[in-house]
Design a protein around this motif. Structure first.
Motif, PDB file in Angstrom:
ATOM      1  N   ILE A 113      -3.237  40.729  -2.770  1.00  0.00           N
ATOM      2  CA  ILE A 113      -3.336  40.832  -1.318  1.00  0.00           C
ATOM      3  C   ILE A 113      -3.828  39.497  -0.770  1.00  0.00           C
ATOM      4  CG2 ILE A 113      -4.435  42.028   0.610  1.00  0.00           C
ATOM      5  CD1 ILE A 113      -4.602  44.509  -1.166  1.00  0.00           C
ATOM      6  N   GLU A 114      -2.993  38.856   0.027  1.00  0.00           N
ATOM      7  CA  GLU A 114      -3.317  37.532   0.550  1.00  0.00           C
ATOM      8  C   GLU A 114      -4.229  37.605   1.766  1.00  0.00           C
ATOM      9  OE1 GLU A 114       0.424  34.828  -1.016  1.00  0.00           O
ATOM     10  OE2 GLU A 114       0.298  35.276   1.131  1.00  0.00           O
ATOM     11  N   LYS A 115      -4.595  36.438   2.259  1.00  0.00           N
ATOM     12  CA  LYS A 115      -5.561  36.293   3.340  1.00  0.00           C
ATOM     13  C   LYS A 115      -5.109  37.001   4.619  1.00  0.00           C
ATOM     14  CE  LYS A 115      -7.902  32.690   6.045  1.00  0.00           C
ATOM     15  NZ  LYS A 115      -8.075  31.231   6.239  1.00  0.00           N
ATOM     16  N   GLY A 116      -6.053  37.702   5.251  1.00  0.00           N
ATOM     17  CA  GLY A 116      -5.822  38.270   6.571  1.00  0.00           C
ATOM     18  C   GLY A 116      -4.955  39.506   6.617  1.00  0.00           C
ATOM     19  N   VAL A 117      -4.739  40.166   5.491  1.00  0.00           N
ATOM     20  CA  VAL A 117      -3.910  41.384   5.460  1.00  0.00           C
ATOM     21  C   VAL A 117      -4.687  42.548   6.070  1.00  0.00           C
ATOM     22  CG1 VAL A 117      -2.900  43.113   3.922  1.00  0.00           C
ATOM     23  CG2 VAL A 117      -2.466  40.689   3.531  1.00  0.00           C
ATOM     24  N   LYS A 118      -3.990  43.395   6.814  1.00  0.00           N
ATOM     25  CA  LYS A 118      -4.587  44.574   7.426  1.00  0.00           C
ATOM     26  C   LYS A 118      -3.887  45.824   6.899  1.00  0.00           C
ATOM     27  CE  LYS A 118      -5.636  46.630  11.961  1.00  0.00           C
ATOM     28  NZ  LYS A 118      -5.482  46.470  13.433  1.00  0.00           N
ATOM     29  N   PHE A 165      11.187  39.492   3.683  1.00  0.00           N
ATOM     30  CA  PHE A 165      10.818  38.119   3.987  1.00  0.00           C
ATOM     31  C   PHE A 165       9.900  38.076   5.214  1.00  0.00           C
ATOM     32  CE2 PHE A 165      14.478  35.600   1.795  1.00  0.00           C
ATOM     33  CZ  PHE A 165      14.359  36.405   0.678  1.00  0.00           C
ATOM     34  N   SER A 166       9.478  36.885   5.614  1.00  0.00           N
ATOM     35  CA  SER A 166       8.476  36.706   6.668  1.00  0.00           C
ATOM     36  C   SER A 166       8.902  37.283   8.015  1.00  0.00           C
ATOM     37  CB  SER A 166       8.194  35.215   6.859  1.00  0.00           C
ATOM     38  OG  SER A 166       7.892  34.599   5.632  1.00  0.00           O
ATOM     39  N   TYR A 167       7.910  37.779   8.767  1.00  0.00           N
ATOM     40  CA  TYR A 167       8.050  38.168  10.169  1.00  0.00           C
ATOM     41  C   TYR A 167       9.022  39.319  10.409  1.00  0.00           C
ATOM     42  CZ  TYR A 167       5.532  33.836  11.334  1.00  0.00           C
ATOM     43  OH  TYR A 167       4.595  32.841  11.440  1.00  0.00           O
ATOM     44  N   SER A 168       9.320  40.113   9.413  1.00  0.00           N
ATOM     45  CA  SER A 168      10.215  41.247   9.617  1.00  0.00           C
ATOM     46  C   SER A 168       9.410  42.533   9.771  1.00  0.00           C
ATOM     47  CB  SER A 168      11.209  41.368   8.458  1.00  0.00           C
ATOM     48  OG  SER A 168      12.209  40.377   8.571  1.00  0.00           O
ATOM     49  N   ASN A 169      10.028  43.506  10.453  1.00  0.00           N
ATOM     50  CA  ASN A 169       9.346  44.756  10.763  1.00  0.00           C
ATOM     51  C   ASN A 169      10.107  45.963  10.224  1.00  0.00           C
ATOM     52  OD1 ASN A 169       7.534  43.236  12.323  1.00  0.00           O
ATOM     53  ND2 ASN A 169       8.713  43.575  14.200  1.00  0.00           N
ATOM     54  N   LYS A 170       9.367  46.815   9.534  1.00  0.00           N
ATOM     55  CA  LYS A 170       9.803  48.185   9.272  1.00  0.00           C
ATOM     56  C   LYS A 170       8.560  49.032   9.559  1.00  0.00           C
ATOM     57  CE  LYS A 170      10.703  51.595   5.804  1.00  0.00           C
ATOM     58  NZ  LYS A 170       9.903  52.524   6.618  1.00  0.00           N
ATOM     59  N   ALA A 171       8.242  49.140  10.819  1.00  0.00           N
ATOM     60  CA  ALA A 171       6.924  49.622  11.226  1.00  0.00           C
ATOM     61  C   ALA A 171       6.794  51.137  11.254  1.00  0.00           C
ATOM     62  CB  ALA A 171       6.582  49.062  12.610  1.00  0.00           C
ATOM     63  N   HIS A 172       7.901  51.860  11.101  1.00  0.00           N
ATOM     64  CA  HIS A 172       7.872  53.308  11.307  1.00  0.00           C
ATOM     65  C   HIS A 172       8.305  54.054  10.044  1.00  0.00           C
ATOM     66  CE1 HIS A 172       7.323  52.399  15.551  1.00  0.00           C
ATOM     67  NE2 HIS A 172       8.350  51.567  15.460  1.00  0.00           N
ATOM     68  N   ASP A 173       8.298  55.386  10.131  1.00  0.00           N
ATOM     69  CA  ASP A 173       8.721  56.208   9.000  1.00  0.00           C
ATOM     70  C   ASP A 173      10.188  55.956   8.671  1.00  0.00           C
ATOM     71  OD1 ASP A 173       6.259  57.335   8.691  1.00  0.00           O
ATOM     72  OD2 ASP A 173       6.708  59.146   9.840  1.00  0.00           O
ATOM     73  N   LYS A 192       5.230  43.646   9.454  1.00  0.00           N
ATOM     74  CA  LYS A 192       4.603  44.914   9.830  1.00  0.00           C
ATOM     75  C   LYS A 192       5.445  46.045   9.249  1.00  0.00           C
ATOM     76  CE  LYS A 192       2.656  43.104  14.155  1.00  0.00           C
ATOM     77  NZ  LYS A 192       2.573  43.270  15.629  1.00  0.00           N
ATOM     78  N   VAL A 193       4.831  46.848   8.388  1.00  0.00           N
ATOM     79  CA  VAL A 193       5.610  47.874   7.697  1.00  0.00           C
ATOM     80  C   VAL A 193       4.923  49.237   7.755  1.00  0.00           C
ATOM     81  CG1 VAL A 193       6.618  46.182   6.126  1.00  0.00           C
ATOM     82  CG2 VAL A 193       4.574  47.418   5.445  1.00  0.00           C
ATOM     83  N   GLY A 194       5.728  50.263   7.592  1.00  0.00           N
ATOM     84  CA  GLY A 194       5.249  51.636   7.528  1.00  0.00           C
ATOM     85  C   GLY A 194       6.257  52.477   6.782  1.00  0.00           C
ATOM     86  N   LYS A 197       0.343  36.849   3.418  1.00  0.00           N
ATOM     87  CA  LYS A 197      -0.555  36.446   4.494  1.00  0.00           C
ATOM     88  C   LYS A 197      -0.329  37.210   5.805  1.00  0.00           C
ATOM     89  CE  LYS A 197      -1.837  32.309   7.144  1.00  0.00           C
ATOM     90  NZ  LYS A 197      -1.551  30.867   7.329  1.00  0.00           N
ATOM     91  N   GLU A 198      -1.407  37.840   6.293  1.00  0.00           N
ATOM     92  CA  GLU A 198      -1.458  38.515   7.594  1.00  0.00           C
ATOM     93  C   GLU A 198      -0.403  39.600   7.769  1.00  0.00           C
ATOM     94  OE1 GLU A 198      -2.443  36.293  11.111  1.00  0.00           O
ATOM     95  OE2 GLU A 198      -3.097  34.569   9.907  1.00  0.00           O
ATOM     96  N   ALA A 199       0.057  40.193   6.662  1.00  0.00           N
ATOM     97  CA  ALA A 199       0.926  41.364   6.754  1.00  0.00           C
ATOM     98  C   ALA A 199       0.110  42.575   7.195  1.00  0.00           C
ATOM     99  CB  ALA A 199       1.595  41.632   5.408  1.00  0.00           C
ATOM    100  N   THR A 200       0.782  43.554   7.805  1.00  0.00           N
ATOM    101  CA  THR A 200       0.118  44.768   8.273  1.00  0.00           C
ATOM    102  C   THR A 200       0.829  45.988   7.720  1.00  0.00           C
ATOM    103  OG1 THR A 200      -0.591  43.726  10.342  1.00  0.00           O
ATOM    104  CG2 THR A 200      -0.526  46.129  10.300  1.00  0.00           C
ATOM    105  N   LEU A 201       0.043  46.911   7.151  1.00  0.00           N
ATOM    106  CA  LEU A 201       0.557  48.207   6.740  1.00  0.00           C
ATOM    107  C   LEU A 201       0.042  49.246   7.731  1.00  0.00           C
ATOM    108  CD1 LEU A 201       1.332  46.790   4.097  1.00  0.00           C
ATOM    109  CD2 LEU A 201       0.521  48.802   2.862  1.00  0.00           C
TER     110      LEU A 201
END
Length: 406
Positions: free
Chosen positions: A209-214, A261-269, A250-252, A229-233
């Motif tokens: 887990i890299e720096k700044g992960v939430k 890859f960087s800056y991509s979103n799969k934020a929902h179910d 940002k993933v879910g 870095k700075e990814a969000t689950l």
């Protein structure tokens, strides 16, 4: 020290991922291929790539007329053996390392900068007679990334290798909060990780887990996995190995054996399995990707050169999606779908298993997004992450728009 990362025929075979980047910028495991070679060699890579990509990825080296005593490496190869790195570093003039019929690395006494678009010749054994000595290696020493699916197929092997390499002699930061960690010694955290009421299970592979992960509450991660870095689950995310979540993603929902890859979103179910998502992609809520045919047979995949589907020896295969592509809510992708760059996918029914770049709609529409709209959407999305949509980015998309290579 400087060394050169070049690319051979693999660049075209890796479409749509390499439509917008050199082979060396592919992310798998914890690092990009370039970052990994730079750490192994302890030097700075000079990237030789396609002319329309070179302004972004090779800027600054135009000042050089040539390179003396230079190490030339095929960026589609990833070493598995530390001893191999030492052999590469000790190569003498016109000595080469070969895997099957391709050169992995060669030491040249001089390489003119004008040769940057002809380095495939140097990486071919057709030039074999000019080499003083050739070292032949086997598949236990090297991994060859030839096609997009090689990324998720090999991600677990490379992720474990990266974990051991990057954590050697280092101590993990503590994880505060009420969390459940299994096999804690195979879990490594950089600073500023925010997490509470999560499960990290490294019994099946390491977790980095890299720096700044939430990581929001209720999330579960089973290794091997990396959160960059700075990814969000988001809450309740389920991650199965071998999975790489790139920087600022940002993933879910549920994710298995995938690379984002960087800056991509799969934020929902929704389910994402055995899949590669490029940069700046967005999957709408409820988007699902099938990674297994109903009849359990091996898949067929779109061949960009032949413009037809061909069979491959792979059973689990979700989707390969190029940069800036997006899907609407509840989109359902068939097994082994290929999506180009900057496609906007929506509409009823299953989209086709090959979706060209800049497509607008689904099976009922065969429209192309106006280029002005391509730029407007990219600028808006990137601005939301405090990233400027640069002129170089626009040039690459414009080249692909007016000179399609698919």
């Amino acid at each position: 020290m400087y060394f050169i990362l070049s690319e051979g025929v693999e660049w075209k075979n890796l479409f749509p991922i390499t439509l917008t980047r050199p082979v060396s910028e592919i992310r798998l495991g914890i690092l990009t291929i370039r970052e990994r070679w730079e750490k192994y060699i302890e030097g700075k890579a000079i990237v030789f790539t396609q002319p329309y990509l070179s302004k972004k990825y090779s800027s600054g080296i135009e000042k050089k007329n040539g390179f003396e005593n230079i190490l030339l490496i095929n960026s589609s190869f990833i070493p598995r053996d530390e001893n191999l790195i030492q052999i590469i570093l000790k190569l003498k003039e016109n000595e080469a390392i070969v895997f099957k019929d391709q050169i992995v690395a060669v030491r040249k006494s001089y390489l003119d900068y004008s040769d940057k678009n002809q380095t495939t010749f140097f990486l071919s054994l057709k030039n074999e007679k000019k080499y003083k000595k050739i070292y032949h290696i086997n598949q236990t020493q090297i991994i060859h990334i030839q096609y997009p699916w090689d990324i998720f197929i090999n991600n677990g092997i490379i992720l474990k290798q990266d974990f051991d390499f990057l954590t050697k002699g280092k101590d993990s930061f503590p994880l505060l909060g009420k969390n459940h960690l299994f096999l804690k010694e195979r879990i490594f955290l950089e600073e500023e990780t925010i997490a509470d009421n999560i499960v990290l299970n490294a019994k099946f592979g390491p977790i980095y887990i890299e720096k700044g992960v939430k990581i929001m509450e209720g999330s579960m991660i089973r290794g091997p996995a990396v959160l960059c870095k700075e990814a969000t689950l988001n809450m309740g995310t389920k991650v199965y190995g071998a999975t790489t979540i790139g920087p600022f993603c940002k993933v879910g929902g549920e994710i298995k054996n995938s690379v984002i890859f960087s800056y991509s979103n799969k934020a929902h179910d929704g389910f994402l399995g055995d899949t590669i998502l490029g940069e700046w992609c967005n999957l709408g809520a409820g988007t699902n990707i099938s990674n297994l045919r109903n009849d359990y047979s091996k898949v067929t995949v779109w061949n960009f050169k032949e413009k037809s589907f061909f069979p491959i020896d792979v059973q689990f295969f979700g989707m390969i999606m190029g940069d800036h592509s997006k899907s609407a809510i509840n989109t359902q992708f068939n097994t082994a779908t290929m999506v180009g760059v900057n496609a906007n996918i929506f509409g009823y029914g299953f989209p086709p298993r090959y979706i060209p770049s800049f497509s607008l709609g689904g099976i009922q529409d065969k429209k192309v997004i106006p280029f002005k709209k391509v730029c407007e959407t990219a600028e808006i999305m990137m601005k939301r992450r405090n990233v400027h949509f640069s002129f170089l980015e626009k040039e690459i998309l414009e080249y692909l728009y007016h000179s399609p290579m698919e």
